[in-house]
Design an enzyme around this catalytic site. Structure first.
Site, PDB file in Angstrom:
ATOM      1  CG  ASP A  76     -23.552 -14.805  34.707  1.00 31.87           C
ATOM      2  OD1 ASP A  76     -22.352 -15.071  34.928  1.00 31.87           O
ATOM      3  OD2 ASP A  76     -24.322 -15.601  34.119  1.00 31.87           O
ATOM      4  CD  GLU A 135     -21.393 -20.899  34.848  1.00 31.50           C
ATOM      5  OE1 GLU A 135     -21.190 -22.135  34.838  1.00 31.50           O
ATOM      6  OE2 GLU A 135     -22.254 -20.364  35.577  1.00 31.50           O
TER       7      GLU A 135
END
Length: 377
Positions: A76, A135
């Site tokens: 991400d 994250e």
């Protein structure tokens, strides 16, 4: 059959996936398609619900038994924002530099590790990749869900390398051996709204908030340690949502963050702030979220493997540091020793994020050395 993987090409294919947290954008599929021909079994699963999910996670494993060495990373990325020279999700190589959102943080690091795994095909034990898409977000449905998934199956790595961009001036100059903890707090100071010409009929919360912020600024948390810099409290926002110049607001708010070393626990700092706020502005509210505790990996074999690989490939003696932001090491440290090492981080989260092509190839060689040493291949 030997399969070679170009880390620049794989990084570009990952960058082309618009995987803004918590969307996967096709990045996990790109990774699985690269890993399966290398002998990895890819276990993919979803965790969490909207708005923070669902998050797609993947545990990819090759081999069996011990030793077990794992690489952890996230696909991400943060939103790119306007002002890029080129489309942030249309990767371009210009002048030996790969541009695109995630080039550094941290699709480039993931690509380098996969390319390294392609180079080290024969090894004893187990090699795994722990890949999340959460994250950069709340980190609720990502690495913690992976840890739960592994615990249910009796899987426990013995060493973990996180591919976060830790290098500063040049590749290999900094390895993160720990991270500070982080806690966010919202302070709500109640008052009584009223006309500024009749202050005796109102109760101005801004005055009380001023006393609170002064008291918080005066707190001395610590002087740091041999491994960590001093903890610091920073006020990040103050607001009343008051559009009128002749109205005393009925409420004032402030937001703060504390980055703390291993002399503290997050909950203890929350208690300290709550006591301070209550003393200066009784009846106020403090809402808090500890996003991670401070951790430090003691010197040992993982230190030696990573630093020796960097030294052998670059000639640099890396600095061992605990500075900077958090990483998912805050969770993974519960399993085994953890260090973070990856690309130079000057452009992470910035416009025109970029990684040098030469650095991607050099990082691949370093990671290959690490895999070989960690698994004895």
């Amino acid at each position: 059959m030997t399969i070679a993987i170009d880390p620049v090409d794989l990084a570009a294919r990952l960058i082309a996936c618009p995987s803004i947290t918590p969307r996967e954008g096709g990045a996990v599929t790109v990774l699985a398609n690269a890993l399966e021909p290398l002998g990895f079994t890819c276990h993919r699963f979803l965790s969490g619900d909207a708005p923070d999910g669902p998050v797609e996670n993947m545990v990819a494993t090759r081999g069996s038994g011990g030793p077990h060495f794992a690489f952890a990373g996230h696909v991400d990325v943060v939103p790119p924002g306007p002002g890029w020279t080129s489309d942030p999700f249309a990767p371009e190589v210009r002048g030996g530099i790969l541009y695109g959102r995630g080039a550094v943080d941290m699709k480039g690091g993931i690509a380098a590790f996969v390319a390294a795994a392609a180079q080290v095909r024969e090894h004893p034990g187990t090699l795994s990749l722990l890949i999340t898409g959460d994250e950069e977000g709340p980190a609720i449905h990502g690495t913690r869900a992976i840890m739960d998934w592994m615990a249910e199956r009796g899987i426990r790595p013995e060493m973990i390398l996180i591919g976060e961009p830790t290098s500063e001036a040049r590749l290999g100059d900094v390895v993160k051996i720990g991270r500070r903890g982080s806690v966010n707090m919202d302070i709500v100071i109640p008052g009584v709204q009223g006309h500024v010409a009749y202050p005796h009929r109102a109760d101005n919360p801004i005055t009380k908030l001023g006393r609170v912020l002064t008291a918080l600024d005066a707190l001395h948390l610590d002087d740091g340690t041999d491994a960590f810099q001093p903890s610091n409290l920073e006020v990040t926002d103050v607001e009343t949502a008051n559009p009128a110049g002749n109205v005393i607001p009925g409420e004032a708010r402030a937001r703060l963050n504390i980055r703390f070393n291993n002399l503290h626990r997050g909950d203890d700092l929350v208690d300290l702030v709550r006591r301070t706020v209550e003393q200066e502005a009784p009846g106020s509210r403090v809402d808090a979220r500890v996003s991670g505790e401070a951790f430090l990996t003691p010197p040992g074999r993982l230190y030696d493997i990573v630093t020796e690989a960097i030294r052998a490939e670059t000639g640099i003696e890396p600095k061992l540091s605990t500075s900077g932001g958090t990483s998912d090491g805050r969770f993974l440290i519960a399993l085994c020793p953890v260090v973070d090492f990856g690309l130079p981080n000057a452009t992470m989260h910035k416009l025109d994020e970029a990684a040098a092509v030469d650095d991607l190839h050099a990082l691949t060689r370093i990671y290959a050395r690490v895999i070989g040493a960690a698994l004895g291949g």
